[in-house]
Design a protein around this motif. Sequence first.
Motif, PDB file in Angstrom:
ATOM      1  N   ASP A 164       0.803  -1.122  -0.038  1.00 19.95           N
ATOM      2  CA  ASP A 164       0.191  -0.014   0.049  1.00 19.95           C
ATOM      3  C   ASP A 164       0.921   1.193  -0.012  1.00 19.95           C
ATOM      4  O   ASP A 164       0.757   2.326   0.910  1.00 19.95           O
ATOM      5  CB  ASP A 164      -0.860  -0.023   1.314  1.00 19.95           C
ATOM      6  N   PRO A 212      -3.852  -1.461   6.008  1.00 20.14           N
ATOM      7  CA  PRO A 212      -2.836  -1.589   5.098  1.00 20.14           C
ATOM      8  C   PRO A 212      -2.286  -3.004   4.984  1.00 20.14           C
ATOM      9  O   PRO A 212      -2.344  -3.713   5.919  1.00 20.14           O
ATOM     10  CB  PRO A 212      -1.926  -0.567   5.447  1.00 20.14           C
ATOM     11  N   LYS A 213      -1.866  -3.470   3.762  1.00 17.17           N
ATOM     12  CA  LYS A 213      -1.259  -4.676   3.745  1.00 17.17           C
ATOM     13  C   LYS A 213       0.051  -4.599   4.245  1.00 17.17           C
ATOM     14  O   LYS A 213       0.803  -3.428   4.388  1.00 17.17           O
ATOM     15  CB  LYS A 213      -0.945  -5.084   2.017  1.00 17.17           C
TER      16      LYS A 213
END
Length: 325
Positions: A164, A212-213
């Motif tokens: 992200d 978020p990843k």
Amino acid sequence: MLKTYLKFITIVFIITILTSTVGLAEIPLRVVVNGEKVNFPDAQPFIDENGRTQVPVRFVSEALGANVDWNGDTKKVTVTLNSRKVVLTIGLKTYEINNQTYQMDTVALLKESRTFVPIRFVSEALGATVTWDQNARSVYIKFDPTASPPPLPTPLAGTTKYYDGIAFNDVTDVDQYGRMSMDKTKEFVLKLANQLSFIKENGKYYIKCDYPKIPEGYNWSLGIKIFNKDGSYITYSPITRVPDCQIPREGSFKKEATYIKNVNNIRNFSIGISIVNSQMDNTGVLDILYYMDGSEKWVIFVPYISLYREEKYTDSFDFKKMFQW
């Protein structure tokens, strides 16, 4: 005769004890730069648990003619000599030479109010040669400022991936224990904080979040406590026995806060955000506090390592975006 014999035995025994004690006394470590012994007025060199000689950085660096800069906020020491700039961070095995990342088999330390660095790595990074004499317990450093410095070793590469929009390198963005570095952890937790909000739609109250990843092997930890004016509170987290208060630990969600009927009864929010390595503790937590009447609010990153200071983000944080109830 017997008294004389006993006296002789006693003297021999005392001499033996003294001789053994002297023999066991450890010779102090010496550091010699271009033939001149370096004097350490307070903190003394020592050999660390990894077998590396640690020295107070300033005295040896200045003996070489280098400049030393210490940043207490980031816990970084920078040593500059001619064309070489070496940057070490307390507690990290990775270090930099001219903005390229390398790795040691030990770490720089804070001890006795001094910054200690492994002398071989720093001296060789600056272009000096280092010799260790075990018998004399001495480190000999030679440096010729007129000679061309030897070539640098191959820097660490690692693999950089983006999550992200946040870059993460599996070699340079981890600490000596394999945890995500503190600086990188701050990037991720602040991004999550900006993607967490408390919204109201059609008369109902919701908690909305877009996680978020993050790199493989790490998990999000998000805990939300909502305190009422009467002292009671509600906890929302991925780990709870109350189904209506359970939230996911990844992806996106929009959770209705069914227990919230009147926001006027709410006193404050307390939120903790961290990234947990599946094998060990994390490096710190982002702590968010917000009182509905505006009397108190903060956003602070609290390190789990006592050497580091808390870092405040209160002035730059958008509280209105997060708290819309």
